[in-house]
Structure formats: C-alpha cells, structure tokens
Design a protein around this motif. Sequence first.
Motif, mmCIF file in Angstrom:
data_model
loop_
_atom_site.group_PDB
_atom_site.id
_atom_site.type_symbol
_atom_site.label_atom_id
_atom_site.label_comp_id
_atom_site.label_asym_id
_atom_site.label_seq_id
_atom_site.Cartn_x
_atom_site.Cartn_y
_atom_site.Cartn_z
ATOM 1 N N SER A 106 0.461 -1.249 -0.203
ATOM 2 C CA SER A 106 0.215 0.087 0.112
ATOM 3 C C SER A 106 0.948 1.250 -0.463
ATOM 4 O O SER A 106 0.570 2.253 -0.153
ATOM 5 N N ALA A 107 2.072 1.495 0.500
ATOM 6 C CA ALA A 107 2.741 2.505 0.401
ATOM 7 C C ALA A 107 4.454 2.314 -1.238
ATOM 8 O O ALA A 107 4.801 3.946 -1.416
ATOM 9 N N VAL A 108 4.261 1.393 -1.304
ATOM 10 C CA VAL A 108 5.397 1.450 -1.731
ATOM 11 C C VAL A 108 5.095 0.628 -4.017
ATOM 12 O O VAL A 108 4.411 1.506 -4.495
ATOM 13 N N ILE A 109 4.224 -0.204 -3.716
ATOM 14 C CA ILE A 109 4.179 -1.122 -4.565
ATOM 15 C C ILE A 109 2.599 -0.542 -5.733
ATOM 16 O O ILE A 109 3.344 0.312 -6.441
ATOM 17 N N ALA A 110 1.810 -0.533 -4.828
ATOM 18 C CA ALA A 110 0.404 -0.078 -5.606
ATOM 19 C C ALA A 110 0.968 1.757 -6.366
ATOM 20 O O ALA A 110 0.254 1.969 -6.951
ATOM 21 N N PRO A 111 1.517 2.178 -4.422
ATOM 22 C CA PRO A 111 1.338 4.118 -5.180
ATOM 23 C C PRO A 111 1.646 3.820 -6.511
ATOM 24 O O PRO A 111 1.826 4.630 -8.003
ATOM 25 N N GLY A 112 3.463 2.954 -6.319
ATOM 26 C CA GLY A 112 3.641 2.914 -7.893
ATOM 27 C C GLY A 112 3.435 2.891 -9.488
ATOM 28 O O GLY A 112 3.085 3.333 -10.643
ATOM 29 N N LEU A 113 2.726 1.444 -9.365
ATOM 30 C CA LEU A 113 2.256 1.031 -10.770
ATOM 31 C C LEU A 113 0.511 2.175 -10.694
ATOM 32 O O LEU A 113 0.371 2.625 -11.476
ATOM 33 N N LEU A 148 -5.505 -0.043 -8.032
ATOM 34 C CA LEU A 148 -4.733 0.147 -7.621
ATOM 35 C C LEU A 148 -4.891 1.319 -6.931
ATOM 36 O O LEU A 148 -4.561 1.655 -5.904
ATOM 37 N N THR A 149 -6.319 2.060 -7.583
ATOM 38 C CA THR A 149 -6.415 2.816 -5.546
ATOM 39 C C THR A 149 -6.751 2.833 -4.518
ATOM 40 O O THR A 149 -6.778 3.181 -3.891
ATOM 41 N N GLN A 150 -7.778 1.756 -4.839
ATOM 42 C CA GLN A 150 -8.020 0.904 -3.409
ATOM 43 C C GLN A 150 -6.951 0.473 -2.759
ATOM 44 O O GLN A 150 -6.668 -0.068 -1.479
ATOM 45 N N LEU A 151 -5.781 -0.241 -3.540
ATOM 46 C CA LEU A 151 -4.408 -0.339 -2.773
ATOM 47 C C LEU A 151 -3.591 0.775 -2.134
ATOM 48 O O LEU A 151 -2.765 0.397 -1.383
ATOM 49 N N THR A 152 -3.462 1.766 -2.601
ATOM 50 C CA THR A 152 -2.710 2.848 -2.117
ATOM 51 C C THR A 152 -3.547 3.623 -1.025
ATOM 52 O O THR A 152 -4.246 3.546 -1.304
ATOM 53 N N MET A 153 -2.587 3.791 0.423
ATOM 54 C CA MET A 153 -3.175 3.671 1.346
ATOM 55 C C MET A 153 -1.916 5.257 1.560
ATOM 56 O O MET A 153 -1.365 5.142 2.771
ATOM 57 N N LEU A 154 -1.511 5.768 1.192
ATOM 58 C CA LEU A 154 -0.258 6.602 1.169
ATOM 59 C C LEU A 154 -0.483 7.562 2.783
ATOM 60 O O LEU A 154 0.409 7.778 3.467
ATOM 61 N N GLU A 155 -2.124 7.631 2.598
ATOM 62 C CA GLU A 155 -2.278 8.701 3.759
ATOM 63 C C GLU A 155 -1.878 8.198 5.293
ATOM 64 O O GLU A 155 -2.000 9.052 6.261
ATOM 65 N N ILE A 156 -2.127 6.905 5.004
ATOM 66 C CA ILE A 156 -2.319 5.897 6.485
ATOM 67 C C ILE A 156 -0.768 6.260 6.806
ATOM 68 O O ILE A 156 -0.062 5.955 8.269
ATOM 69 N N PHE A 157 0.221 6.371 5.601
ATOM 70 C CA PHE A 157 1.427 5.997 6.599
ATOM 71 C C PHE A 157 1.940 7.777 7.018
ATOM 72 O O PHE A 157 3.261 8.250 7.621
ATOM 73 N N VAL A 158 1.487 9.026 5.885
ATOM 74 C CA VAL A 158 1.831 10.118 6.943
ATOM 75 C C VAL A 158 1.227 10.111 8.274
ATOM 76 O O VAL A 158 2.026 11.029 9.451
ATOM 77 N N ILE A 159 -0.205 9.892 8.542
ATOM 78 C CA ILE A 159 -0.501 10.311 9.288
ATOM 79 C C ILE A 159 0.003 8.967 10.351
ATOM 80 O O ILE A 159 0.672 9.532 11.727
ATOM 81 N N SER A 160 0.959 8.762 10.119
ATOM 82 C CA SER A 160 1.402 7.372 11.207
ATOM 83 C C SER A 160 2.879 7.788 11.404
ATOM 84 O O SER A 160 3.190 7.414 12.572
#
Length: 209
Positions: A106-113, A148-160
Amino acid sequence: MAMEAVDNSITLCQSCDLVIRKRALPTGVRAICPRCHTPLYDTPYCSINGMLALCLTAIFFFAPANLFPVLELEFLGSMRTTTVIEGALSVYHQGYWLVGIAVLTSAVIAPGLLLLSILMQILIIKYGLNSPSLRTAFKHALKIQGVLTQLTMLEIFVISFLVAAFNLADFATVSFGFGTFCFTMLFIMTLFLMREYDLEHMWSYLDER
Ligand SMILES: [Zn+2]
C-alpha cells in the motif's frame, strides 16, 4: 444501445431519489438536486495536461520518498534512521509478514504502479489513441485502475509518521528526514492527481475516435 444511452444521461439524487437528467456543465460548476439541494455531480476535471504535470511531479518524488529515511530517532545517544521499505522489511522479519506485505503493497508497490498506469493512460490519450494495441493497453489499465486506487494508502503512512513522532518525542529525539518531505509531497501530489482523475471520463476517450 438505447438502454446505455438512458443510463448515461439520467441520474438519481442520492438522498431523495429524484430522477435528474444530466446536463453538460461549465468548468468548476456542480449540479445540485432541485428538491433537496444535495450535490449531484461535478464536471469531470480531467485536464490532461494538468494531470500529466501532477503525475510527473509525483513520480519525481516517488524514488526519494522510498529511498531516504522517513524517520530519524536519536535514543540514548544512538542514531537510528529508517526508510519505508526498511520498516516494512523489519516488520516482515520479526514474523509479522502479513503486515510487512501490506505496508510494501500500500505504500510502495500500489502507488508506484498507480502513477505509472496513469502516466501511460495520459500518454496514450495524448499520442496513441489511433493505435489498436495501445487502445487495448489503455482499456486494461482502466480495468485495474480501481484496484490500484484502493490499494494505495499513502495517507495512512503520513498519519503514522506523525503519530509515531508524537509518541516517541517524550523519550527520544525524533526528527523527520528528507524522505518524510518527499513522502508527504508524494501523498499531496497523488491526492490532487486522484482529484483530477475521473475514471468515467477516461473511458469516454475510447468512444471518441
Ligand atoms: Zn434530492
């Protein structure tokens, strides 16, 4: 065929079920239900050149966001830095392999793809809509876009990062690295890109020629 035309031009108000015929809207205008004033639909933003700029900027931040440390910890005189990938791998090696895989996905592969897929779609729209094989590639990209949109969860990592920083601040010196800046920028660029992106509008490019 006739059924399809009806589906596209008529919409239901989400809160009062009023049947509404869709009309073309000028830029930046939102249609509102005449009975209950619920927002119904926007014009698709989807300026292709704007999306291209956002997409390239996001791709530009992607590599440093994943290669540079996102968190720097100084604890009892020892300095520890970690990148998103290292974090995922260390969780993986501690036995929480499912968590490690989830973070990597969710932080690397999905956003990249996702970014590569959108870049490809934009380039096909700009230069390649006449080629049958590129049109097929475009169609496949649109089909996996939702996943891909659903797997991309960058916001969760910014919050964490922020939560970790506040929690650790009491007993360790926490500083954000260059990676944090890039990761946050990646998140913001992706956020704006996905706001511009309209899947229905992308499908409509296939009908035009
Ligand atoms: Zn309504």
